[in-house]
Write a protein that holds these residues in place. Structure first.
Motif, PDB file in Angstrom:
ATOM      1  N   ASP A 114      32.484  80.063  -5.909  1.00  0.00           N
ATOM      2  CA  ASP A 114      33.324  81.239  -6.036  1.00  0.00           C
ATOM      3  C   ASP A 114      33.592  81.543  -7.504  1.00  0.00           C
ATOM      4  N   PHE A 115      33.878  82.798  -7.777  1.00  0.00           N
ATOM      5  CA  PHE A 115      34.342  83.203  -9.093  1.00  0.00           C
ATOM      6  C   PHE A 115      35.835  83.474  -8.981  1.00  0.00           C
ATOM      7  N   HIS A 116      36.613  82.972  -9.940  1.00  0.00           N
ATOM      8  CA  HIS A 116      38.062  83.136  -9.913  1.00  0.00           C
ATOM      9  C   HIS A 116      38.519  83.843 -11.182  1.00  0.00           C
ATOM     10  N   ARG A 117      39.519  84.714 -11.038  1.00  0.00           N
ATOM     11  CA  ARG A 117      40.169  85.311 -12.202  1.00  0.00           C
ATOM     12  C   ARG A 117      41.327  84.374 -12.535  1.00  0.00           C
ATOM     13  N   VAL A 118      41.284  83.778 -13.735  1.00  0.00           N
ATOM     14  CA  VAL A 118      42.255  82.777 -14.152  1.00  0.00           C
ATOM     15  C   VAL A 118      43.077  83.319 -15.317  1.00  0.00           C
ATOM     16  N   ALA A 119      44.412  83.179 -15.226  1.00  0.00           N
ATOM     17  CA  ALA A 119      45.306  83.610 -16.305  1.00  0.00           C
ATOM     18  C   ALA A 119      45.585  82.420 -17.215  1.00  0.00           C
ATOM     19  N   CYS A 120      45.420  82.621 -18.502  1.00  0.00           N
ATOM     20  CA  CYS A 120      45.691  81.588 -19.497  1.00  0.00           C
ATOM     21  C   CYS A 120      47.191  81.309 -19.526  1.00  0.00           C
ATOM     22  N   GLY A 121      47.571  80.048 -19.569  1.00  0.00           N
ATOM     23  CA  GLY A 121      48.975  79.677 -19.600  1.00  0.00           C
ATOM     24  C   GLY A 121      49.648  79.957 -20.929  1.00  0.00           C
ATOM     25  N   ASP A 122      48.878  80.080 -22.007  1.00  0.00           N
ATOM     26  CA  ASP A 122      49.451  80.294 -23.330  1.00  0.00           C
ATOM     27  C   ASP A 122      49.585  81.772 -23.690  1.00  0.00           C
ATOM     28  N   CYS A 123      48.527  82.563 -23.450  1.00  0.00           N
ATOM     29  CA  CYS A 123      48.544  83.956 -23.923  1.00  0.00           C
ATOM     30  C   CYS A 123      48.469  84.986 -22.796  1.00  0.00           C
ATOM     31  N   GLU A 124      48.394  84.536 -21.526  1.00  0.00           N
ATOM     32  CA  GLU A 124      48.351  85.422 -20.361  1.00  0.00           C
ATOM     33  C   GLU A 124      47.076  86.257 -20.255  1.00  0.00           C
ATOM     34  N   ASN A 125      46.048  85.947 -21.062  1.00  0.00           N
ATOM     35  CA  ASN A 125      44.764  86.618 -20.942  1.00  0.00           C
ATOM     36  C   ASN A 125      44.130  86.224 -19.608  1.00  0.00           C
ATOM     37  N   GLU A 126      43.511  87.173 -18.918  1.00  0.00           N
ATOM     38  CA  GLU A 126      42.822  86.881 -17.659  1.00  0.00           C
ATOM     39  C   GLU A 126      41.325  86.872 -17.894  1.00  0.00           C
ATOM     40  N   GLN A 127      40.665  85.858 -17.342  1.00  0.00           N
ATOM     41  CA  GLN A 127      39.238  85.671 -17.558  1.00  0.00           C
ATOM     42  C   GLN A 127      38.605  85.208 -16.250  1.00  0.00           C
ATOM     43  N   VAL A 128      37.378  85.641 -15.983  1.00  0.00           N
ATOM     44  CA  VAL A 128      36.663  85.241 -14.777  1.00  0.00           C
ATOM     45  C   VAL A 128      35.910  83.942 -15.067  1.00  0.00           C
ATOM     46  N   VAL A 129      36.112  82.944 -14.178  1.00  0.00           N
ATOM     47  CA  VAL A 129      35.525  81.617 -14.349  1.00  0.00           C
ATOM     48  C   VAL A 129      34.817  81.236 -13.052  1.00  0.00           C
ATOM     49  N   PHE A 130      33.633  80.640 -13.164  1.00  0.00           N
ATOM     50  CA  PHE A 130      32.907  80.152 -11.991  1.00  0.00           C
ATOM     51  C   PHE A 130      33.570  78.871 -11.502  1.00  0.00           C
ATOM     52  N   GLY A 131      33.778  78.752 -10.204  1.00  0.00           N
ATOM     53  CA  GLY A 131      34.476  77.611  -9.620  1.00  0.00           C
ATOM     54  C   GLY A 131      33.762  76.286  -9.786  1.00  0.00           C
ATOM     55  N   LYS A 132      32.452  76.308 -10.016  1.00  0.00           N
ATOM     56  CA  LYS A 132      31.686  75.075 -10.210  1.00  0.00           C
ATOM     57  C   LYS A 132      31.074  75.056 -11.611  1.00  0.00           C
ATOM     58  N   ALA A 133      31.862  75.449 -12.600  1.00  0.00           N
ATOM     59  CA  ALA A 133      31.386  75.515 -13.982  1.00  0.00           C
ATOM     60  C   ALA A 133      30.902  74.145 -14.442  1.00  0.00           C
ATOM     61  N   SER A 134      29.765  74.107 -15.115  1.00  0.00           N
ATOM     62  CA  SER A 134      29.183  72.841 -15.573  1.00  0.00           C
ATOM     63  C   SER A 134      29.464  72.576 -17.042  1.00  0.00           C
ATOM     64  N   SER A 135      30.238  73.445 -17.671  1.00  0.00           N
ATOM     65  CA  SER A 135      30.642  73.231 -19.065  1.00  0.00           C
ATOM     66  C   SER A 135      32.094  73.674 -19.215  1.00  0.00           C
TER      67      SER A 135
END
Length: 57
Positions: free
Chosen positions: A4-25
């Motif tokens: 799955d791809f998830h939209r994740v909010a950064c805890g420090d700056c509140e920027n939202e970024q799309v991250v792959f759920g099985k990221a290898s890096s």
């Protein structure tokens, strides 16, 4: 592709970024550089708040 791809909010700056759920890096925030995702060999460990699942398979 399994995963799955998830939209994740950064805890420090509140920027939202799309991250792959099985990221290898490590995935860092594009704005402040905080680590958003760490690989574990399977599902990645997400360090920010998951706002939504962008694409589920």
């Amino acid at each position: 592709m399994a995963g799955d791809f998830h939209r994740v909010a950064c805890g420090d700056c509140e920027n939202e970024q799309v991250v792959f759920g099985k990221a290898s890096s490590t995935v860092s925030c594009a704005v402040c550089g905080t680590t958003l995702s760490t690989p574990t060999g399977g599902e990645a460990e997400l360090h920010g708040e998951i706002v939504e699942t962008v694409e589920a398979r």
